[in-house]
Scaffold this motif. Structure first.
Motif, PDB file in Angstrom:
ATOM      1  N   ARG A  63      37.860  17.369 -25.786  1.00 58.70           N
ATOM      2  CA  ARG A  63      38.504  16.050 -25.401  1.00 58.70           C
ATOM      3  C   ARG A  63      40.122  16.185 -25.142  1.00 58.70           C
ATOM      4  O   ARG A  63      40.478  15.235 -24.221  1.00 58.70           O
ATOM      5  CB  ARG A  63      38.337  15.000 -26.592  1.00 58.70           C
ATOM      6  CG  ARG A  63      36.638  14.726 -26.640  1.00 58.70           C
ATOM      7  CD  ARG A  63      36.529  13.642 -27.673  1.00 58.70           C
ATOM      8  NE  ARG A  63      35.052  13.288 -27.837  1.00 58.70           N
ATOM      9  CZ  ARG A  63      34.401  12.658 -27.118  1.00 58.70           C
ATOM     10  NH1 ARG A  63      34.980  12.145 -25.818  1.00 58.70           N
ATOM     11  NH2 ARG A  63      33.192  12.357 -27.321  1.00 58.70           N
ATOM     12  N   ALA A  64      40.662  16.840 -25.683  1.00 58.93           N
ATOM     13  CA  ALA A  64      42.200  16.876 -25.511  1.00 58.93           C
ATOM     14  C   ALA A  64      42.572  17.722 -24.395  1.00 58.93           C
ATOM     15  O   ALA A  64      43.444  17.288 -23.408  1.00 58.93           O
ATOM     16  CB  ALA A  64      42.997  17.486 -26.774  1.00 58.93           C
ATOM     17  N   ALA A  65      41.680  18.750 -24.032  1.00 56.41           N
ATOM     18  CA  ALA A  65      42.032  19.590 -22.771  1.00 56.41           C
ATOM     19  C   ALA A  65      41.915  18.699 -21.543  1.00 56.41           C
ATOM     20  O   ALA A  65      42.306  19.011 -20.595  1.00 56.41           O
ATOM     21  CB  ALA A  65      41.208  20.774 -23.232  1.00 56.41           C
ATOM     22  N   ALA A  66      40.649  18.128 -21.339  1.00 57.69           N
ATOM     23  CA  ALA A  66      39.938  17.647 -20.200  1.00 57.69           C
ATOM     24  C   ALA A  66      41.189  16.784 -19.140  1.00 57.69           C
ATOM     25  O   ALA A  66      41.091  17.048 -18.217  1.00 57.69           O
ATOM     26  CB  ALA A  66      38.743  16.573 -20.302  1.00 57.69           C
ATOM     27  N   PRO A  67      41.997  15.821 -19.808  1.00 59.81           N
ATOM     28  CA  PRO A  67      42.764  15.403 -19.070  1.00 59.81           C
ATOM     29  C   PRO A  67      44.015  16.193 -18.490  1.00 59.81           C
ATOM     30  O   PRO A  67      44.525  15.836 -17.650  1.00 59.81           O
ATOM     31  CB  PRO A  67      43.414  14.211 -19.988  1.00 59.81           C
ATOM     32  CG  PRO A  67      42.582  14.177 -21.216  1.00 59.81           C
ATOM     33  CD  PRO A  67      41.826  15.287 -21.307  1.00 59.81           C
ATOM     34  N   LEU A  68      44.204  17.422 -19.148  1.00 58.19           N
ATOM     35  CA  LEU A  68      45.300  18.404 -18.632  1.00 58.19           C
ATOM     36  C   LEU A  68      44.739  18.945 -17.587  1.00 58.19           C
ATOM     37  O   LEU A  68      45.625  19.826 -16.909  1.00 58.19           O
ATOM     38  CB  LEU A  68      45.588  18.960 -19.923  1.00 58.19           C
ATOM     39  CG  LEU A  68      46.172  18.492 -21.151  1.00 58.19           C
ATOM     40  CD1 LEU A  68      46.349  19.412 -22.368  1.00 58.19           C
ATOM     41  CD2 LEU A  68      47.002  17.164 -20.999  1.00 58.19           C
ATOM     42  N   LEU A  69      43.632  19.156 -17.044  1.00 57.84           N
ATOM     43  CA  LEU A  69      43.154  19.943 -16.073  1.00 57.84           C
ATOM     44  C   LEU A  69      43.565  19.154 -14.631  1.00 57.84           C
ATOM     45  O   LEU A  69      43.216  18.086 -14.643  1.00 57.84           O
ATOM     46  CB  LEU A  69      41.559  20.103 -16.027  1.00 57.84           C
ATOM     47  CG  LEU A  69      41.271  21.189 -17.241  1.00 57.84           C
ATOM     48  CD1 LEU A  69      39.715  21.344 -17.339  1.00 57.84           C
ATOM     49  CD2 LEU A  69      41.626  22.608 -16.805  1.00 57.84           C
ATOM     50  N   VAL A  70      43.823  19.964 -13.696  1.00 54.44           N
ATOM     51  CA  VAL A  70      43.823  19.626 -12.281  1.00 54.44           C
ATOM     52  C   VAL A  70      42.406  19.329 -11.815  1.00 54.44           C
ATOM     53  O   VAL A  70      41.630  19.963 -12.248  1.00 54.44           O
ATOM     54  CB  VAL A  70      44.887  20.489 -11.313  1.00 54.44           C
ATOM     55  CG1 VAL A  70      46.107  20.520 -11.766  1.00 54.44           C
ATOM     56  CG2 VAL A  70      44.129  21.882 -11.299  1.00 54.44           C
ATOM     57  N   PRO A  71      42.135  18.573 -10.800  1.00 54.00           N
ATOM     58  CA  PRO A  71      40.904  18.652 -10.324  1.00 54.00           C
ATOM     59  C   PRO A  71      40.445  20.126  -9.710  1.00 54.00           C
ATOM     60  O   PRO A  71      41.239  20.648  -9.162  1.00 54.00           O
ATOM     61  CB  PRO A  71      40.913  17.619  -9.054  1.00 54.00           C
ATOM     62  CG  PRO A  71      42.020  16.602  -9.280  1.00 54.00           C
ATOM     63  CD  PRO A  71      42.912  17.909 -10.230  1.00 54.00           C
ATOM     64  N   GLY A  72      39.313  20.353 -10.049  1.00 54.88           N
ATOM     65  CA  GLY A  72      38.982  21.774  -9.868  1.00 54.88           C
ATOM     66  C   GLY A  72      39.252  22.873 -10.658  1.00 54.88           C
ATOM     67  O   GLY A  72      38.790  24.044 -10.765  1.00 54.88           O
ATOM     68  N   GLY A  73      39.977  22.476 -11.918  1.00 59.45           N
ATOM     69  CA  GLY A  73      40.387  23.378 -12.891  1.00 59.45           C
ATOM     70  C   GLY A  73      39.341  23.607 -13.948  1.00 59.45           C
ATOM     71  O   GLY A  73      38.399  23.198 -13.898  1.00 59.45           O
TER      72      GLY A  73
END
Length: 182
Positions: free
Chosen positions: A135-145
């Motif tokens: 849950r903490a990591a998902a928003p930190l990814l760029v699209p396609g990350g």
């Protein structure tokens, strides 16, 4: 049991050794699993920004740095392990790698969104941090990350996180999976 070590398996520091402290719960990602992960991702991570959120021995983060990631951040809350990671960084002259001593969930909660192409999550199994870490990591990814997760079982990411199952495997008692940000 004394200090153990793992080897970086690819890239510019191939065959370089990283120390593994004799600490309860510290289980470096095995060579075979790291090899599989980087076969899935591709051998060249040039231009990628990578977060190794529960660094431990640093095997995953150093592997990404060795394969050309532009920026790698290793987060480790255990001060002794963080010092060991810093020593390895200096020995390898890994200038594009940074080590911070701190809590991964707290750090990710304060980080700007869409910051990383790859987030590596190998939290301590006994602490049940798998879903909070996702849950903490998902928003930190760029699209396609991508987010890589090691756990005792495969974890189904809730749809609202915007992560899709990409690849998965099993090695002994460890399930590992790669999820992609859609």
């Amino acid at each position: 049991m004394g200090a153990r070590e793992v080897r970086i398996i690819g890239g510019q520091w191939k065959r370089s050794k990283l120390p593994v402290a004799d600490k309860p719960g510290l289980r470096p990602t095995p060579d075979r699993v790291r090899e599989t992960l980087f076969n899935w991702l591709g051998q060249d991570l040039d231009g990628w920004r990578v977060l190794d959120a529960f660094a431990g021995s640093g095997a995953l983060g150093f592997e990404a740095a060795s394969r050309g990631a532009t920026e790698v951040l290793l987060l480790e809350r255990d001060a002794e392990l963080a010092r060991s990671l810093s020593t390895s960084k200096l020995r390898l002259k890994a200038d594009h790698l940074r080590v911070e001593c701190g809590d991964a969930l707290g750090w990710m909660g304060r980080c700007a969104p869409a910051r990383f192409e790859l987030i590596l999550l190998d939290p301590p199994f006994q602490q049940e941090l798998f879903m909070p870490a996702l849950r903490a990591a998902a928003p930190l990814l760029v699209p396609g990350g991508f987010v890589y997760l090691e756990a005792p079982d495969l974890i189904a990411a809730p749809a609202e996180l915007g992560l899709e199952a990409w690849r998965s495997g099993k090695a002994g008692a460890v399930q590992f999976q790669l999820l992609r940000k859609v």
